[in-house]
Design a protein around this motif. Sequence first.
Motif, PDB file in Angstrom:
ATOM      1  N   ARG A  68       0.841  -1.194   0.000  1.00 37.60           N
ATOM      2  CA  ARG A  68       0.000   0.000   0.000  1.00 37.60           C
ATOM      3  C   ARG A  68       0.873   1.239   0.000  1.00 37.60           C
ATOM      4  NH1 ARG A  68      -5.356  -1.042   2.502  1.00 37.60           N
ATOM      5  NH2 ARG A  68      -5.511  -3.262   3.005  1.00 37.60           N
ATOM      6  N   ILE A  69       0.384   2.262  -0.687  1.00 39.12           N
ATOM      7  CA  ILE A  69       1.059   3.557  -0.668  1.00 39.12           C
ATOM      8  C   ILE A  69      -0.007   4.642  -0.590  1.00 39.12           C
ATOM      9  CG2 ILE A  69       1.136   3.920  -3.177  1.00 39.12           C
ATOM     10  CD1 ILE A  69       4.006   5.034  -2.753  1.00 39.12           C
ATOM     11  N   ILE A  70       0.267   5.679   0.172  1.00 40.18           N
ATOM     12  CA  ILE A  70      -0.630   6.836   0.288  1.00 40.18           C
ATOM     13  C   ILE A  70      -0.091   7.944  -0.606  1.00 40.18           C
ATOM     14  CG2 ILE A  70      -1.444   8.652   1.843  1.00 40.18           C
ATOM     15  CD1 ILE A  70      -1.340   6.568   4.103  1.00 40.18           C
ATOM     16  N   TYR A  71      -0.968   8.533  -1.379  1.00 38.85           N
ATOM     17  CA  TYR A  71      -0.584   9.690  -2.206  1.00 38.85           C
ATOM     18  C   TYR A  71      -1.507  10.862  -1.881  1.00 38.85           C
ATOM     19  CZ  TYR A  71      -0.598  13.034  -5.965  1.00 38.85           C
ATOM     20  OH  TYR A  71      -0.568  14.216  -6.662  1.00 38.85           O
ATOM     21  N   GLY A 113       2.194  -4.542  -8.057  1.00 41.62           N
ATOM     22  CA  GLY A 113       0.823  -4.130  -7.813  1.00 41.62           C
ATOM     23  C   GLY A 113       0.635  -3.662  -6.392  1.00 41.62           C
ATOM     24  N   GLY A 114      -0.594  -3.387  -6.045  1.00 46.86           N
ATOM     25  CA  GLY A 114      -0.893  -2.922  -4.709  1.00 46.86           C
ATOM     26  C   GLY A 114      -2.020  -1.922  -4.729  1.00 46.86           C
ATOM     27  N   ILE A 115      -2.185  -1.236  -3.602  1.00 46.25           N
ATOM     28  CA  ILE A 115      -3.256  -0.252  -3.439  1.00 46.25           C
ATOM     29  C   ILE A 115      -2.644   1.129  -3.289  1.00 46.25           C
ATOM     30  CG2 ILE A 115      -5.209   0.485  -2.019  1.00 46.25           C
ATOM     31  CD1 ILE A 115      -5.541  -2.394  -1.111  1.00 46.25           C
ATOM     32  N   VAL A 116      -3.097   2.061  -4.115  1.00 39.68           N
ATOM     33  CA  VAL A 116      -2.726   3.469  -3.994  1.00 39.68           C
ATOM     34  C   VAL A 116      -3.898   4.182  -3.326  1.00 39.68           C
ATOM     35  CG1 VAL A 116      -1.996   5.564  -5.183  1.00 39.68           C
ATOM     36  CG2 VAL A 116      -1.329   3.319  -6.082  1.00 39.68           C
ATOM     37  N   GLY A 175      -2.101   3.800 -16.769  1.00 38.08           N
ATOM     38  CA  GLY A 175      -1.791   2.536 -17.413  1.00 38.08           C
ATOM     39  C   GLY A 175      -1.430   1.436 -16.441  1.00 38.08           C
ATOM     40  N   TRP A 176      -1.671   1.666 -15.149  1.00 34.11           N
ATOM     41  CA  TRP A 176      -1.268   0.671 -14.156  1.00 34.11           C
ATOM     42  C   TRP A 176      -2.130  -0.582 -14.222  1.00 34.11           C
ATOM     43  CZ3 TRP A 176      -0.917   4.589  -9.553  1.00 34.11           C
ATOM     44  CH2 TRP A 176       0.263   5.341  -9.680  1.00 34.11           C
ATOM     45  N   ALA A 177      -3.429  -0.409 -14.459  1.00 30.86           N
ATOM     46  CA  ALA A 177      -4.309  -1.564 -14.434  1.00 30.86           C
ATOM     47  C   ALA A 177      -3.894  -2.590 -15.487  1.00 30.86           C
ATOM     48  CB  ALA A 177      -5.756  -1.125 -14.651  1.00 30.86           C
ATOM     49  N   GLY A 178      -3.422  -2.101 -16.618  1.00 29.74           N
ATOM     50  CA  GLY A 178      -2.961  -3.020 -17.647  1.00 29.74           C
ATOM     51  C   GLY A 178      -1.600  -3.602 -17.343  1.00 29.74           C
ATOM     52  N   LEU A 179      -0.812  -2.881 -16.557  1.00 29.54           N
ATOM     53  CA  LEU A 179       0.535  -3.335 -16.227  1.00 29.54           C
ATOM     54  C   LEU A 179       0.519  -4.409 -15.160  1.00 29.54           C
ATOM     55  CD1 LEU A 179       3.629  -2.948 -16.496  1.00 29.54           C
ATOM     56  CD2 LEU A 179       3.444  -1.173 -14.727  1.00 29.54           C
ATOM     57  N   GLU A 228      -4.886  -1.094  -7.583  1.00 26.17           N
ATOM     58  CA  GLU A 228      -6.157  -0.465  -7.242  1.00 26.17           C
ATOM     59  C   GLU A 228      -5.896   0.955  -6.762  1.00 26.17           C
ATOM     60  OE1 GLU A 228      -9.801  -0.734  -3.978  1.00 26.17           O
ATOM     61  OE2 GLU A 228      -8.222  -2.269  -3.999  1.00 26.17           O
ATOM     62  N   VAL A 229      -6.482   1.930  -7.443  1.00 26.57           N
ATOM     63  CA  VAL A 229      -6.442   3.317  -6.976  1.00 26.57           C
ATOM     64  C   VAL A 229      -7.690   3.510  -6.121  1.00 26.57           C
ATOM     65  CG1 VAL A 229      -6.359   5.741  -7.608  1.00 26.57           C
ATOM     66  CG2 VAL A 229      -5.161   4.051  -9.005  1.00 26.57           C
ATOM     67  N   GLU A 230      -7.515   3.505  -4.810  1.00 22.20           N
ATOM     68  CA  GLU A 230      -8.618   3.460  -3.847  1.00 22.20           C
ATOM     69  C   GLU A 230      -8.873   4.860  -3.300  1.00 22.20           C
ATOM     70  OE1 GLU A 230     -10.821   3.563  -0.574  1.00 22.20           O
ATOM     71  OE2 GLU A 230      -8.662   3.801  -0.242  1.00 22.20           O
ATOM     72  N   CYS A 231     -10.141   5.309  -3.326  1.00 18.99           N
ATOM     73  CA  CYS A 231     -10.452   6.711  -3.006  1.00 18.99           C
ATOM     74  C   CYS A 231     -11.509   6.871  -1.911  1.00 18.99           C
ATOM     75  CB  CYS A 231     -10.911   7.443  -4.267  1.00 18.99           C
ATOM     76  SG  CYS A 231      -9.688   7.505  -5.588  1.00 18.99           S
ATOM     77  N   SER A 232     -11.716   5.874  -1.067  1.00 18.22           N
ATOM     78  CA  SER A 232     -12.745   5.997  -0.044  1.00 18.22           C
ATOM     79  C   SER A 232     -12.243   5.778   1.378  1.00 18.22           C
ATOM     80  CB  SER A 232     -13.883   5.003  -0.325  1.00 18.22           C
ATOM     81  OG  SER A 232     -13.403   3.668  -0.247  1.00 18.22           O
TER      82      SER A 232
END
Length: 549
Positions: free
Chosen positions: A78-81, A180-183, A202-206, A210-214
């Motif tokens: 996981r990474i926080i942006y 992979g992982g969760i952003v 283009g990450w989903a194809g790579l 998951e770009v998580e926003c909740s």
Amino acid sequence: MVTKATLSKGVCTGPDQSLSLSIVIDQKYPAKLHARKVAHRLLNPPKTSPPPCSCLTSCSVCAANAISSISAPRPTPRIIYLPGQPILYPEYSDQPIKFRQRRYFMYLTGCNQPNCHLTYDVTTDKLTLYIPPLDPREVVWTGMPPSIEDSLREYDVDDVRYTTELRNDLDEWVAGPGRGGIVHCLDELSTPPVPEGEVGWGWAGLCAVEVECSMLRPAVDDCRVYKDTYELGLMRRALDATRRGHEAVLAFLRNTHGPKPKLSIESLTEADVEAEFLRACIAVQAKTQAYDPIAAAGKNGATLHYTKNNAPLAGKQLLLLDAGAEWQCYASDITRTFPINGLWTPEAKRVYDIVDRMQRECIMQTVDGVPWRETHMLAARIAVEGLLELGIFRNGSVEEILKQGTYKAFYPHGIGHMIGLETHDVEGTRDDDSGYDPHASERRGVPRMEGLRMGPRRAVAAPHVPLPDEYSVMVDRVLRAGMVVTVEPGIYFCEWIIQAYLRAEGHAKYIDRTALNRYWDVGGVRIEDVVLVLENGNEVLSKDIPKGW
């Protein structure tokens, strides 16, 4: 009922709470500890983790709890942006809008500079600040910006890099071990910037990204609710500047008194009051206000957020001054009400005494374990008792008037709100786990007014006033140690609101119009202080700010 948790609770072994303000402020803003707390909350959502730490310090127990949580084996990286606030310009103008850092970014970096970004790798416990590279064209206008070395010395982060490296660093993280992982992003508008000419990252194809926003926003909110020692130090600095502002206003108005006044009250307006407050704050480097000052004379005090500040002072009974400075993005919020000429009219003094009692008794109840809604209703009860004694209320008992909700004609807001990085700060996960939206329309505790007949322009089928169970107070939480709230009861004589109640059959019978007519010129009385909830009581952080003559 136990408040939903941020961190495990333990015995504080950190710095003593009596550390001097200068020592607290000289340390770095504890961004790394905040990041660890947020990561702990992300990995341990409500109902799965113990009550929050309430030690009020950046202690070793807090750090150990967070580190043990984020260092446990996890299947998903996981990474926080988070993006900081960019410099913004109005259309057709080269003058920037006044910069105001995004509060979520500030909480995780302590950086109050524009055009920055951050990442926090939860797995490796690495907090990285991204700053803009030097632009030679800007140096001549704004001077040299902070360098990477400057930023490493100033901020509690592990690494500082240029914003031009952000895309490559995120790509490397995505393609790293485990691929992979969760952003975690604050919302869909705060995802990493897309390079020009590209659609998405283009990450989903790579790989499985998951770009998580909740999840991030409630996690940060739950952490922000509880203030550590450093944050309290910043709030004390803001309150000290605010104290100087309120003292300056009182000293200024004293010049209109006495046998040989230095100033004529006939020449002064609310703008003079605002100017004196701002001058005193700026003189101690508090150049930003937490909100627009409210300097309301006479009937203007009946408007809760009156900010015109342009009416004459002469001939008015009271001045309601609601003004608070900000210090390094942390807010203060103080209201004082006093007679402009130093002498109370009988009507104004009676109303002030009621509000004073409301505040004193509510502060006594601002302690760990008390539902804040109960404190609000205590204030309402005292208001009803006082207005019955004045003869404004009649034909009913305290209980009847409370049940009917008629008290809202004179006390139309909640007892207080959270305060911190925002004046009306985040509330965190509610005790019923219903969540919290700081942008919701009812967040300031204003009763819903759909059924009230507010004037000839608005036609409704039947007069209706919200009952107590429809009323939204600002902080609908059980108070816990480490929370900081305002306690700000008030009584107001706002004709627009009260006339609606006088037109409503279920409420008019409780209001004596003849007695009421003697109080219109009082306008409004509000007394507001900032209170820190402790495990064994509370501390009024603003106790040194004078309440009047």
